[in-house]
Design a protein around this motif. Structure first.
Motif, PDB file in Angstrom:
ATOM      1  N   MET A  36      -7.964 -38.186   6.636  1.00 46.11           N
ATOM      2  CA  MET A  36      -6.605 -38.666   6.374  1.00 46.11           C
ATOM      3  C   MET A  36      -6.033 -38.038   5.108  1.00 46.11           C
ATOM      4  SD  MET A  36      -6.720 -42.756   7.184  1.00 46.11           S
ATOM      5  CE  MET A  36      -5.076 -43.043   7.816  1.00 46.11           C
ATOM      6  N   CYS A  37      -4.706 -38.040   5.027  1.00 44.81           N
ATOM      7  CA  CYS A  37      -3.983 -37.679   3.813  1.00 44.81           C
ATOM      8  C   CYS A  37      -3.415 -38.980   3.260  1.00 44.81           C
ATOM      9  CB  CYS A  37      -2.861 -36.696   4.136  1.00 44.81           C
ATOM     10  SG  CYS A  37      -1.882 -36.209   2.699  1.00 44.81           S
ATOM     11  N   ILE A  38      -3.850 -39.357   2.044  1.00 40.91           N
ATOM     12  CA  ILE A  38      -3.439 -40.636   1.479  1.00 40.91           C
ATOM     13  C   ILE A  38      -2.843 -40.447   0.082  1.00 40.91           C
ATOM     14  CG2 ILE A  38      -5.136 -41.938   2.817  1.00 40.91           C
ATOM     15  CD1 ILE A  38      -6.809 -42.186   0.257  1.00 40.91           C
ATOM     16  N   TYR A  39      -2.053 -41.429  -0.308  1.00 39.39           N
ATOM     17  CA  TYR A  39      -1.498 -41.472  -1.652  1.00 39.39           C
ATOM     18  C   TYR A  39      -1.982 -42.736  -2.337  1.00 39.39           C
ATOM     19  CZ  TYR A  39       1.637 -41.819  -5.578  1.00 39.39           C
ATOM     20  OH  TYR A  39       2.123 -41.942  -6.852  1.00 39.39           O
ATOM     21  N   LEU A  40      -2.420 -42.615  -3.587  1.00 39.01           N
ATOM     22  CA  LEU A  40      -2.839 -43.752  -4.394  1.00 39.01           C
ATOM     23  C   LEU A  40      -1.952 -43.815  -5.625  1.00 39.01           C
ATOM     24  CD1 LEU A  40      -6.713 -43.160  -4.414  1.00 39.01           C
ATOM     25  CD2 LEU A  40      -5.382 -44.463  -2.748  1.00 39.01           C
ATOM     26  N   ASP A  41      -1.273 -44.945  -5.839  1.00 41.60           N
ATOM     27  CA  ASP A  41      -0.471 -45.028  -7.053  1.00 41.60           C
ATOM     28  C   ASP A  41      -1.383 -45.239  -8.261  1.00 41.60           C
ATOM     29  OD1 ASP A  41      -0.987 -47.767  -7.441  1.00 41.60           O
ATOM     30  OD2 ASP A  41       1.023 -48.423  -6.905  1.00 41.60           O
ATOM     31  N   SER A  42      -0.795 -45.333  -9.440  1.00 44.26           N
ATOM     32  CA  SER A  42      -1.576 -45.380 -10.682  1.00 44.26           C
ATOM     33  C   SER A  42      -2.013 -46.786 -11.073  1.00 44.26           C
ATOM     34  CB  SER A  42      -0.758 -44.777 -11.826  1.00 44.26           C
ATOM     35  OG  SER A  42       0.419 -45.539 -12.034  1.00 44.26           O
ATOM     36  N   SER A  43      -1.787 -47.759 -10.200  1.00 40.89           N
ATOM     37  CA  SER A  43      -2.109 -49.141 -10.545  1.00 40.89           C
ATOM     38  C   SER A  43      -3.616 -49.374 -10.631  1.00 40.89           C
ATOM     39  CB  SER A  43      -1.504 -50.094  -9.508  1.00 40.89           C
ATOM     40  OG  SER A  43      -2.172 -49.962  -8.269  1.00 40.89           O
ATOM     41  N   THR A  44      -3.983 -50.373 -11.398  1.00 36.12           N
ATOM     42  CA  THR A  44      -5.404 -50.712 -11.536  1.00 36.12           C
ATOM     43  C   THR A  44      -5.929 -51.383 -10.270  1.00 36.12           C
ATOM     44  OG1 THR A  44      -4.786 -52.770 -12.669  1.00 36.12           O
ATOM     45  CG2 THR A  44      -5.339 -50.872 -14.050  1.00 36.12           C
ATOM     46  N   THR A  45      -5.068 -51.977  -9.473  1.00 33.70           N
ATOM     47  CA  THR A  45      -5.501 -52.555  -8.194  1.00 33.70           C
ATOM     48  C   THR A  45      -5.877 -51.442  -7.220  1.00 33.70           C
ATOM     49  OG1 THR A  45      -4.023 -54.442  -8.544  1.00 33.70           O
ATOM     50  CG2 THR A  45      -4.862 -54.108  -6.304  1.00 33.70           C
ATOM     51  N   VAL A  46      -5.012 -50.465  -7.070  1.00 33.43           N
ATOM     52  CA  VAL A  46      -5.285 -49.347  -6.162  1.00 33.43           C
ATOM     53  C   VAL A  46      -6.480 -48.524  -6.659  1.00 33.43           C
ATOM     54  CG1 VAL A  46      -4.317 -47.211  -5.198  1.00 33.43           C
ATOM     55  CG2 VAL A  46      -2.916 -49.284  -5.297  1.00 33.43           C
ATOM     56  N   TYR A  47      -6.655 -48.445  -7.970  1.00 36.36           N
ATOM     57  CA  TYR A  47      -7.796 -47.730  -8.554  1.00 36.36           C
ATOM     58  C   TYR A  47      -9.130 -48.240  -7.995  1.00 36.36           C
ATOM     59  CZ  TYR A  47     -11.260 -46.231 -11.978  1.00 36.36           C
ATOM     60  OH  TYR A  47     -12.380 -45.711 -12.570  1.00 36.36           O
ATOM     61  N   GLU A  48      -9.196 -49.509  -7.667  1.00 38.32           N
ATOM     62  CA  GLU A  48     -10.444 -50.096  -7.166  1.00 38.32           C
ATOM     63  C   GLU A  48     -10.861 -49.535  -5.805  1.00 38.32           C
ATOM     64  OE1 GLU A  48     -12.547 -51.917  -8.830  1.00 38.32           O
ATOM     65  OE2 GLU A  48     -11.259 -52.202 -10.588  1.00 38.32           O
ATOM     66  N   LEU A  49      -9.984 -48.758  -5.156  1.00 36.67           N
ATOM     67  CA  LEU A  49     -10.344 -48.078  -3.900  1.00 36.67           C
ATOM     68  C   LEU A  49     -11.268 -46.874  -4.125  1.00 36.67           C
ATOM     69  CD1 LEU A  49      -7.014 -48.005  -1.844  1.00 36.67           C
ATOM     70  CD2 LEU A  49      -9.188 -48.981  -1.102  1.00 36.67           C
ATOM     71  N   CYS A  50     -11.289 -46.345  -5.335  1.00 34.46           N
ATOM     72  CA  CYS A  50     -12.020 -45.104  -5.610  1.00 34.46           C
ATOM     73  C   CYS A  50     -13.471 -45.099  -5.134  1.00 34.46           C
ATOM     74  CB  CYS A  50     -11.949 -44.755  -7.101  1.00 34.46           C
ATOM     75  SG  CYS A  50     -10.300 -44.241  -7.638  1.00 34.46           S
TER      76      CYS A  50
END
Length: 197
Positions: free
Chosen positions: A34-48
């Protein structure tokens, strides 16, 4: 309403358990290739940590911390791109105001993962105009957008609207909101996912 954008370090320490729970639910939407976008939020960071397990991802982010963590952990078959623009002090974000001539224009973004400062039964809000514009530009380019938002942000509004609820396909939180917010999401064929279902 609050227009103060808290630093990345402060936000990292807030609602950590909820953010990790939300990421564990969100990971199921991502597949290899997939091609995905992750914003800079600390919530989205937890996907790493979950992305390290997948092959052949194309990952865009405006998060400096996110890009660095991904570069150290994802498989060699995955590619990481960081958006270009102004580096925002304290927030570890790169903000791109220019909708034209963007690297992102050359890619098909399957999924965008974004967080926000707040949500009500009409809109999703951000604390700063630059973050709101940057996220809106990405959401408008993506095929689908998933909002990751913890329950402390329910009915928190702001001066800066990112988008109406209709622009998001899925809402993921640590707990379900009240019926008013659930009905508003369902009105636009959205889906709400939480651990309390």
């Amino acid at each position: 309403m609050n227009t103060i954008e808290l630093s990345h370090q402060i936000r990292e320490g807030e609602s950590t358990r909820q953010k990790r729970l939300i990421a564990s639910l969100a990971k199921d939407f991502i597949r290899s290739g997939m091609c995905i976008y992750l914003d800079s939020s600390t919530t989205v960071y937890e996907l790493c940590p979950y992305l390290a397990e997948l092959d052949n991802l194309i990952i865009f982010t405006n998060g400096l911390h996110t890009a660095q963590t991904l570069s150290e952990n994802v498989k060699d078959s995955s590619k990481i791109f960081i958006t270009s623009g102004e580096v925002k002090h304290q927030s570890c974000s790169v903000i791109n105001y220019d909708k034209e001539n963007s690297l992102l224009d050359h890619f098909n973004i399957d999924l965008a993962f974004c967080s926000a400062r707040g949500i009500d039964d009409h809109y999703v809000y951000e604390a700063s105009l630059s973050q709101a514009i940057s996220k809106k530009n990405i959401i408008d380019k993506a095929h689908e957008t998933i909002l990751l938002i913890d329950s402390s942000k329910f009915y928190k509004t702001g001066f800066f609207k990112i988008n109406p609820l209709s622009k998001y396909t899925t809402f993921i939180s640590d707990t379900l909101p009240d019926q008013k917010l659930l009905d508003a999401v369902e009105l636009f064929d959205g889906e709400w996912v939480s651990d309390s279902q």
